[in-house]
Enzyme design. Structure first.
Site, PDB file in Angstrom:
ATOM      1  N   ASN A 230     -45.352 -38.281 -15.455  1.00  0.00           N
ATOM      2  CA  ASN A 230     -44.297 -39.282 -15.265  1.00  0.00           C
ATOM      3  C   ASN A 230     -43.684 -39.055 -13.883  1.00  0.00           C
ATOM      4  O   ASN A 230     -42.943 -38.096 -13.680  1.00  0.00           O
ATOM      5  CB  ASN A 230     -43.244 -39.104 -16.378  1.00  0.00           C
ATOM      6  CG  ASN A 230     -42.012 -39.967 -16.147  1.00  0.00           C
ATOM      7  OD1 ASN A 230     -42.017 -40.883 -15.330  1.00  0.00           O
ATOM      8  ND2 ASN A 230     -40.951 -39.672 -16.886  1.00  0.00           N
TER       9      ASN A 230
ATOM     10  N   LYS B 227     -41.454 -40.705 -12.479  1.00  0.00           N
ATOM     11  CA  LYS B 227     -40.044 -41.152 -12.392  1.00  0.00           C
ATOM     12  C   LYS B 227     -39.888 -42.024 -11.136  1.00  0.00           C
ATOM     13  O   LYS B 227     -40.842 -42.696 -10.758  1.00  0.00           O
ATOM     14  CB  LYS B 227     -39.091 -39.957 -12.427  1.00  0.00           C
ATOM     15  CG  LYS B 227     -39.411 -39.042 -13.615  1.00  0.00           C
ATOM     16  CD  LYS B 227     -38.369 -38.006 -13.891  1.00  0.00           C
ATOM     17  CE  LYS B 227     -38.786 -37.190 -15.111  1.00  0.00           C
ATOM     18  NZ  LYS B 227     -37.778 -36.219 -15.526  1.00  0.00           N
TER      19      LYS B 227
ATOM     20  N   HIS C 298     -37.386 -42.727 -22.809  1.00  0.00           N
ATOM     21  CA  HIS C 298     -37.203 -41.467 -22.070  1.00  0.00           C
ATOM     22  C   HIS C 298     -35.717 -41.132 -22.050  1.00  0.00           C
ATOM     23  O   HIS C 298     -34.872 -42.032 -21.991  1.00  0.00           O
ATOM     24  CB  HIS C 298     -37.746 -41.611 -20.644  1.00  0.00           C
ATOM     25  CG  HIS C 298     -37.823 -40.293 -19.928  1.00  0.00           C
ATOM     26  ND1 HIS C 298     -36.717 -39.702 -19.355  1.00  0.00           N
ATOM     27  CD2 HIS C 298     -38.856 -39.433 -19.737  1.00  0.00           C
ATOM     28  CE1 HIS C 298     -37.088 -38.541 -18.836  1.00  0.00           C
ATOM     29  NE2 HIS C 298     -38.366 -38.352 -19.045  1.00  0.00           N
TER      30      HIS C 298
ATOM     31  N   GLU D 210     -33.827 -40.158 -19.811  1.00  0.00           N
ATOM     32  CA  GLU D 210     -33.087 -40.723 -18.671  1.00  0.00           C
ATOM     33  C   GLU D 210     -32.736 -42.185 -18.935  1.00  0.00           C
ATOM     34  O   GLU D 210     -31.687 -42.677 -18.524  1.00  0.00           O
ATOM     35  CB  GLU D 210     -33.923 -40.556 -17.388  1.00  0.00           C
ATOM     36  CG  GLU D 210     -33.934 -39.086 -16.954  1.00  0.00           C
ATOM     37  CD  GLU D 210     -35.196 -38.632 -16.238  1.00  0.00           C
ATOM     38  OE1 GLU D 210     -35.972 -39.481 -15.761  1.00  0.00           O
ATOM     39  OE2 GLU D 210     -35.409 -37.400 -16.173  1.00  0.00           O
TER      40      GLU D 210
ATOM     41  N   GLU E 156     -39.174 -34.086 -25.745  1.00  0.00           N
ATOM     42  CA  GLU E 156     -38.636 -33.605 -24.472  1.00  0.00           C
ATOM     43  C   GLU E 156     -37.178 -33.194 -24.671  1.00  0.00           C
ATOM     44  O   GLU E 156     -36.277 -34.049 -24.618  1.00  0.00           O
ATOM     45  CB  GLU E 156     -38.696 -34.707 -23.411  1.00  0.00           C
ATOM     46  CG  GLU E 156     -40.091 -35.148 -23.059  1.00  0.00           C
ATOM     47  CD  GLU E 156     -40.132 -35.800 -21.674  1.00  0.00           C
ATOM     48  OE1 GLU E 156     -40.908 -35.318 -20.846  1.00  0.00           O
ATOM     49  OE2 GLU E 156     -39.383 -36.752 -21.426  1.00  0.00           O
TER      50      GLU E 156
ATOM     51  N   GLY F  38     -36.352 -31.070 -15.891  1.00  0.00           N
ATOM     52  CA  GLY F  38     -35.996 -30.871 -14.492  1.00  0.00           C
ATOM     53  C   GLY F  38     -35.109 -29.656 -14.251  1.00  0.00           C
ATOM     54  O   GLY F  38     -34.552 -29.496 -13.173  1.00  0.00           O
TER      55      GLY F  38
ATOM     56  N   SER G 124     -40.008 -29.279 -17.950  1.00  0.00           N
ATOM     57  CA  SER G 124     -40.344 -28.142 -17.089  1.00  0.00           C
ATOM     58  C   SER G 124     -41.700 -27.515 -17.409  1.00  0.00           C
ATOM     59  O   SER G 124     -41.862 -26.293 -17.338  1.00  0.00           O
ATOM     60  CB  SER G 124     -39.224 -27.084 -17.117  1.00  0.00           C
ATOM     61  OG  SER G 124     -38.027 -27.633 -16.594  1.00  0.00           O
TER      62      SER G 124
HETATM   63  P1  13P Z   1     -39.880 -32.161 -15.637  1.00  0.00           P
HETATM   64  O1  13P Z   1     -41.319 -31.776 -15.895  1.00  0.00           O
HETATM   65  O2  13P Z   1     -39.599 -32.398 -14.194  1.00  0.00           O
HETATM   66  O3  13P Z   1     -38.926 -31.229 -16.308  1.00  0.00           O
HETATM   67  O4  13P Z   1     -39.670 -33.604 -16.330  1.00  0.00           O
HETATM   68  C1  13P Z   1     -40.040 -33.790 -17.637  1.00  0.00           C
HETATM   69  C2  13P Z   1     -39.955 -35.224 -17.949  1.00  0.00           C
HETATM   70  O5  13P Z   1     -38.883 -35.789 -18.068  1.00  0.00           O
HETATM   71  C3  13P Z   1     -41.217 -35.982 -18.086  1.00  0.00           C
HETATM   72  O6  13P Z   1     -40.994 -37.235 -18.631  1.00  0.00           O
END
Ligand code: 13P
Length: 254
Positions: A9, A11, A95, A97, A167, A173, A211
């Site tokens: 992803n 983002k 997601h 976010e 997640e 992140g 992560s």
């Molecule tokens: P990270 O791997 O950067 O922690 O992000 C995970 C994520 O949100 C994937 O959708």
């Protein structure tokens, strides 16, 4: 048989340069893997066609979000119909976010899943608890409710197009990964919820995200109920993404 999936992803990151530099490399490296992993690249929607043309048939492509509606006066939105038309096989839904920054609810997630099902696209439905919820001992309850409500409208053959990504919000992140044991326990619990919903739970791929890096992927993927990963930051670095694809054990599908 469960699919073994490593999805990247991006983002709101990426550029024409990144597409050109990363996709060809990932394609050539992944094509030589014999562990059965399916690599999925999920760039911002503007780059989907470019990724698709460089990925060929080896790598699947997805969008990070779709609208709740099929078409019409919804400025700025991208529909499931369009995702399919542009060659996507996957879409992320819910997601964290999107839940946190764009006020997506489980009801919105269910509407988006319905749009994807109507097009025969695979929905990667994201669920996960916050740190406060985990510390309050509510993680399983929260995740279970997200699964039940987000997937409430799925039935019959529709389950074949469902992937669930666990997640934990506190792991995204942050560099903090759930331990393999904790991730496995939550995946087992999600599979149980799916079973209770009448889904062919043992056939549904469950991904872990938060992560995931080249050095922790193998331990996570070795767990019996973890069928792959949803990768953020590390998916933007070609070598790291390939290393994570390589970390999938051969023959681990059930
Ligand atoms: P990270 O791997 O950067 O922690 O992000 C995970 C994520 O949100 C994937 O959708």
């Amino acid at each position: 048989m469960r699919r073994k999936i490593v999805a990247g992803n991006w983002k709101m990151n990426g550029s024409t340069d990144l597409v050109e530099n990363l996709v060809g490399y990932v394609r050539s490296e992944v094509s030589s893997l014999d562990n059965g992993v399916e690599a999925v690249i999920i760039p911002p929607a503007l780059y989907v066609r470019d990724v698709k043309s460089l990925a060929g048939d080896r790598i699947s492509v997805g969008v990070q979000n779709v609208a709740c509606w099929e078409s019409g006066a919804y400025t700025g939105e991208v529909s499931a119909v369009m995702a399919k038309d542009c060659g996507c096989h996957y879409a992320l839904v819910g997601h964290s976010e999107r839940r946190q920054l764009f006020a997506e609810t489980d009801a919105t997630v269910a509407d988006k899943v319905a749009q994807l099902m109507s097009q025969g696209l695979n929905a990667i439905v994201c669920v996960g608890e916050t740190l406060a919820e985990r510390e309050a001992g509510q993680a399983e309850e929260i995740v279970s409710a997200q699964v039940r409500k987000g997937l409430a409208g799925v039935s019959g053959d529709g389950w074949q197009n469902i992937v669930v990504a666990y997640e934990p919000v506190w792991a995204i992140g942050t560099g903090k990964t759930a331990t393999s044991d904790d991730a496995q326990a939550m995946h087992r619990s999600i599979r149980k919820v799916l079973e209770d919903m009448g889904a062919p739970a043992e056939e549904i791929s469950l991904l872990y995200g938060g992560s995931v890096k080249a050095d922790n992927a193998a331990a996570l993927f070795a767990e019996p109920d973890i069928d792959g990963g949803l990768i953020g930051g590390a998916s933007l670095v070609a070598k790291d993404f390939v290393s994570i694809c390589q970390a999938m054990p051969a023959g681990s599908e059930s």
